[in-house]
Enzyme design. Structure first.
Site, PDB file in Angstrom:
ATOM      1  N   LEU A  73       1.113 -16.806  45.630  1.00 33.21           N
ATOM      2  CA  LEU A  73       1.888 -16.713  46.964  1.00 33.21           C
ATOM      3  C   LEU A  73       3.221 -16.446  46.921  1.00 33.21           C
ATOM      4  CD1 LEU A  73       1.070 -20.520  48.348  1.00 33.21           C
ATOM      5  CD2 LEU A  73      -0.354 -18.240  48.538  1.00 33.21           C
ATOM      6  N   ALA A 133       8.133 -17.734  44.586  1.00 32.64           N
ATOM      7  CA  ALA A 133       6.736 -17.385  44.472  1.00 32.64           C
ATOM      8  C   ALA A 133       6.101 -18.462  43.637  1.00 32.64           C
ATOM      9  CB  ALA A 133       6.443 -16.014  44.024  1.00 32.64           C
ATOM     10  N   LYS A 134       4.629 -18.513  43.679  1.00 33.45           N
ATOM     11  CA  LYS A 134       4.142 -19.653  42.825  1.00 33.45           C
ATOM     12  C   LYS A 134       2.680 -19.169  42.624  1.00 33.45           C
ATOM     13  CE  LYS A 134       5.710 -22.965  40.489  1.00 33.45           C
ATOM     14  NZ  LYS A 134       6.893 -23.181  39.640  1.00 33.45           N
ATOM     15  N   GLY A 135       2.107 -19.463  41.355  1.00 30.92           N
ATOM     16  CA  GLY A 135       0.721 -19.181  41.235  1.00 30.92           C
ATOM     17  C   GLY A 135       0.089 -20.395  40.663  1.00 30.92           C
ATOM     18  N   ASP A 146       4.567 -22.120  33.461  1.00 28.89           N
ATOM     19  CA  ASP A 146       4.596 -23.294  34.167  1.00 28.89           C
ATOM     20  C   ASP A 146       3.798 -24.308  33.502  1.00 28.89           C
ATOM     21  OD1 ASP A 146       4.183 -25.231  36.548  1.00 28.89           O
ATOM     22  OD2 ASP A 146       5.354 -23.585  37.457  1.00 28.89           O
TER      23      ASP A 146
END
Length: 1020
Positions: A217, A259-261, A322
């Protein structure tokens, strides 16, 4: 498997076959019946065989979608398209299950084929397309009229919406040998998808595979954030969305937005094989993202092969480590290099050529800037004073480990992680510090490695798997409880409630929530039994080195009872800030490598050589934000009305969602005002982040980054040692505009506060672009930057209240000056020349103006100077800060002298003396002392001040124009007074009436100033 193909077994025959080499094989021969009537065997023969083979060997999923192979004559690959969208729908909380979606499509095979046809028409890279997408969509909508089930209609329309929202896909990409990709990635325009959970990203990429599923995202085109291995297969998008939301506000101080995934594994693996599977799926996920991402070569955008793009150029894709992927940076960067991606090893920060955050201790050091600022408000110098501390985490971790070796004055009385509970009721600071350092430096460690001989009497290390833990008298005393034995989870709750100086979170998990929230609301099931409410905390200060340790409501609840806490995205922003500096540096230096001006080895040497400079830049950001948070909280009660209107403005503009961001309603704000309360720091932190984001966006939409003067701020984003040699390269940086916008946004908000730009927009009608220009000029002509550093260096030398008053004086001057430039016509020209002109004359006037002051202003200057001298400021600095209230008038003096070509010093003398003669100081003091709330009252005061400025300017011009040859200011004023005795007599009588009034309101002021202007015009 056969049932999912809509077949029913009629009979089965088994055959045993032995080969010549004595190998035995078994063959099962099934006779099957198709459940839905007759089929043309020749037509579906190849489709069926191909699908059966892929399903049997787990290359395609075995589910109800496979009924469409025979029912709609779709290939197994075409079915993967539908399956991909269905898997995505599950993640966004679509009300219907996959089984229901399968039924809806099998009930309407013709519409299903039309959906596939639409997808193919939109995304298959062929030159001449038979049908237009609009015709196919119209046909689908026409067919939907005959669908009798409302649920099935809803399902088909949602799939149609997803296909239309798809901007790119790798579905038609092939390898060199003709094989299709193992994964399907679809890039979606999130803001066109109905009923998406808030907040809505700008773009998202969903990746489907039989082995894993993943989501990435992005809040904006230029955004960064980590990729995590999630353990939430049912709702990993919900998890990632929450993290993206947090990343957006955390990234407010850096170039990219949030953003992040995340990805989840779908195949069960043994513990031995799980790591291999995670790495392989991570690699596939990263490749799938790059499959549909633009590249840059020789400054030209290169779109991905065999991909039809329905969006603008979009080459910025950066990932980070992460949860579960902490050591994967080099893996990602190797994939980047294999794809010849333009970012190279800047694609994933860290790794062998990046900055080692644990070695630098950067995240924890940044968090301590917030902690030190909190204790500054308590007048506690933690560099000299021991502080009792409880912690979340273990010493092998980056954030907790570095956090606990930051100071020798930490008295760590208790800590816990997912394995152990550590209690040291009366630690020796020096001894325990050395032991913490020892554990931190071990390759791996846990609390069990802590030397038990060094733990004070009554303490120990306990496993969380124990049934019960006995509490010694020493534990009971330090934790302030009477229990003699408790379960481990209960002990953790007791530790969290301990009456200590500091709670430092450096671990994983959410341990504090709001009392109005349920544990289910928190979304961290593993810690449900050891979580407490914010109102139950008894520590003085919270430092959030780790993410998501508190819910926002938990923070607010704790802050409302007096606790000192910011938010995780304020406290631990140093990590992402450091990574962003690394990426920007690599982009800068990689361009030099491509031009053969630098070898890759030399590039790496330069990156390592500026590590300390990068750390300094990052920690300066943390220091500045912590100071701004403290200063904002200090004035929050006074500014509650302004904050209320600002929140309303952001909400009405659709820029913020109060409910999502846990901001109080208007009624709650009124209740707080009645109770003498204000916005809490966690709430102010949200406003701070969104303010920077909004201002940055407005700057990027303007021509500010192209301004020759303002663009010089670009160099401040890089280590100073690189400026001289790489200035040209900086100007060629591909993110130049974004970096400039970020630096300008940080500068204006950090220096002037959260509502500065908003307030000036309301007061003057100016645009953000105009305000940024005016502020840049104002802050530089008065040279406030160095003076502010001098004041900040007075920590613990003077009371914080006095220190903040000094800073307020600076901010007030720049505020008035910025308004002054916005009202004039000065900002259209060369800003450098403008700054040079005013700053030169201000230096001339700075020493003179204090000698010209009189009345209340003179008394105020004297009192303020004496106060500042008493607290230790040098006489020159004390007088300069105190003078800032009046030095603003130099702008009018310089303007009058420049326009009329008057002598500057005489103009200044006439300006002050004439103002004293007609007692304008009384008017200014009355306006300044008025404290009535409300937007219109504020505008009235500002308008009156502006009118007074205009009157005093015109008065000065009128007096000096009477006799331009007269060098004496006193004689010029005397002559003007003699020439206007009658009018001045009327003015004096009007003032007497005002002075004798029991209450002076704005109407009286406006009438008086109008009379004054009339007097001046008549005298000309």
């Amino acid at each position: 498997m056969l049932e999912n193909l809509d077949l029913r077994t009629d009979s089965e025959r088994s055959y045993k076959i032995t080969s010549n080499n004595k190998h035995t094989f078994f063959i099962s021969d099934f006779s099957v019946v198709y459940n839905n009537g007759m089929i043309d065997i020749h037509k579906i023969n190849d489709l069926f065989q191909d699908a059966f083979t892929h399903i049997y060997f787990n290359l395609s999923e075995n589910d109800g979608f496979n009924k469409l192979i025979l029912g709609a004559s779709l290939s197994f690959r075409e079915i993967i398209i539908l399956r991909t969208y269905a898997k995505y729908l599950r993640q966004i909380g679509f009300r219907f299950s996959q089984a229901y979606i399968e039924c809806a499509l099998t009930h309407h095979p013709d519409i299903t084929k039309q959906l596939i046809s639409l997808f193919e028409t939109l995304h298959k890279p062929v030159k001449n397309k038979r049908n237009s997408p609009q015709k196919i969509e119209d046909a689908i909508l026409k067919s939907l009229e005959s669908v009798r089930s409302l649920d099935e209609d809803k399902i088909i329309r949602q799939l149609l919406a997803l296909i239309k929202a798809t901007l790119r896909t790798n579905f038609y990409q092939t390898h060199d040998d003709g094989r299709y990709n193992e994964t399907v990635s679809i890039k979606l325009n999130s803001r066109t998808i109905p009923d998406l959970p808030l907040p809505t990203p700008l773009y998202e990429i969903f990746v489907y595979s039989t082995r894993f599923e993943g989501i990435h995202l992005r809040n904006t085109k230029v955004a960064r954030g980590g990729i995590r291995w999630s353990d939430r297969p049912e709702d990993f998008r919900t998890e990632v969305l929450g993290l993206m939301k947090a990343q957006v506000v955390k990234n407010a101080i850096i170039v990219p937005s949030g953003a992040k995934g995340g990805f989840v594994l779908k195949e069960q693996k043994t513990q031995k094989n799980i790591k291999t599977e995670v790495i392989e799926c991570y690699q596939l996920f990263i490749k799938s993202l790059l499959d549909i991402t633009d590249n840059i070569q020789n400054k030209k955008i290169i779109p991905p092969k065999n991909v039809v793009c329905y969006d603008d150029n979009d080459p910025y894709l950066v990932v980070a480590a992460d949860k579960g992927t902490a050591s994967f940076s080099d893996i990602a960067n190797n994939i980047s290099k294999e794809h010849h991606f333009w970012l190279g090893d800047a694609f994933a920060s860290g790794g062998k050529t990046g900055y080692d955050h644990k070695k630098m201790g950067i995240t924890a050091r940044g968090a301590w800037e917030s902690i030190k600022r909190h204790f500054r408000e308590l007048e506690c110098d933690i560099t000299k004073t021991d502080i009792t501390t409880i912690g979340i985490g273990d010493l092998s971790g980056d954030v907790f480990g570095n956090g606990m070796i930051y100071s020798k004055h930490i008295k760590l009385i208790a800590a816990f992680d997912h394995r152990h509970i550590f209690i040291d009721p009366n630690p020796n600071p020096d001894v325990s510090y050395k032991e913490r350092v020892r554990l931190f430096n071990l390759p791996t460690s846990s609390w069990e490695n802590y030397n038990s001989k060094l733990i004070s009497k009554g303490g120990g290390v306990f496993k969380r798997t124990e049934k019960s833990i006995s509490l010694t008298k020493e534990m009971q005393k330090i934790l302030d409880v009477n229990d003699t034995a408790v379960a481990p989870n209960d002990l953790i709750r007791i530790i969290l409630k301990a009456p200590v100086d500091l709670l430092f979170n450096g671990g994983i998990g959410t341990y504090v929530k709001g009392s109005t929230e349920s544990d289910a609301d928190v979304g961290d099931r593993s810690n449900d039994y050891c979580r407490i409410n914010g109102m139950d905390l008894r520590c003085k200060v919270v430092g959030e080195g780790g993410n998501l340790g508190f819910t926002q409501k938990g923070r607010i609840e704790y802050a409302l009872k007096g606790g000192l806490i910011n938010t995780d995205f304020i406290d631990n922003s140093a990590g992402v800030d450091c990574s962003d500096h690394e990426v920007n540096l690599k982009i800068l230096l990689d361009n030099e490598v491509k031009l053969k001006k630098l070898s890759e080895k030399k590039r790496n040497d330069i990156l390592m050589s500026v590590t300390n400079e990068v750390a300094t830049l990052v920690l300066n950001d943390n220091y500045s934000q912590a100071l701004l948070m403290s200063f904002s909280a200090h004035a929050a009660i006074k500014n509650l009305g302004l904050h209320t209107s600002y929140i309303q403005e952001l909400q009405s503009a659709g820029l913020i969602n109060r409910q999502v961001e846990c901001l109080p309603t208007d009624k709650e704000l009124l209740d707080r005002k009645a109770a003498g309360l204000s916005l809490t720091r966690p709430e102010l932190a949200v406003l701070l982040a969104y303010t920077k984001i909004i201002i940055k966006h407005e700057i990027l939409e303007s021509t500010l980054p192209e301004d020759p003067f303002l663009s010089q701020i670009l160099a401040t984003a890089f280590p100073a040692s690189l400026k001289k040699k790489y200035q040209y390269a900086m100007n060629e940086h591909s993110l130049k505009r974004d970096i400039i916008a970020t630096q300008l946004s940080n500068e204006v908000v950090n220096e002037m506060g959260i509502t500065f730009v908003y307030r000036l927009q309301i007061e003057t009608g100016a645009t953000v672009e105009e305000i940024i220009r005016a502020h840049a000029v104002s802050s530089r002509i008065f040279g406030t930057s160095e003076l502010q550093k001098t004041i900040e260096a007075l920590n613990f030398k003077i009371p914080m209240v006095d220190q903040y008053e000094m800073l307020f004086n600076i901010r007030h001057l720049i505020n008035l000056s910025t308004r002054w430039f916005l009202h004039g016509n000065h900002l259209k020209g060369d800003l450098a020349k403008l700054i040079s002109h005013y700053s030169c004359h201000i230096k001339t006037l700075a020493e003179l103006i204090p000698t010209l002051m009189s009345g209340l202003t003179k008394r105020y200057l004297t009192e303020l100077t004496e106060r500042f001298l008493k607290v230790g400021l040098p006489i020159h600095t004390a007088r300069r800060i105190a003078t800032f209230r009046a030095i603003y008038t130099s702008l009018n003096i310089i303007d009058v002298a420049t326009i009329n070509k008057f002598d500057l010093l005489k103009t200044a003398k006439v300006y002050f003396a004439s103002g004293e003669r007609i007692n304008l100081l009384w008017f200014r003091d009355q306006i300044a002392s008025d404290t009535r709330d409300g937007h219109w009252n504020t505008l009235a005061r500002l308008t009156l001040r502006d009118e007074l400025d205009i009157a005093q300017r015109q008065l000065t011009e009128s007096i000096m124009n009477k006799d331009k040859k007269e060098s004496s200011a006193t004689k010029s004023i005397d002559k003007w007074v003699n020439d206007n005795k009658r009018a001045l007599s009327r003015w004096d009588r009007l003032q007497e009436m005002l002075h004798s009034s029991a209450q002076v309101d704005y109407t009286m002021f406006f009438i008086a100033i109008r009379e004054l202007l009339s007097l001046i015009i008549t005298s000309q």
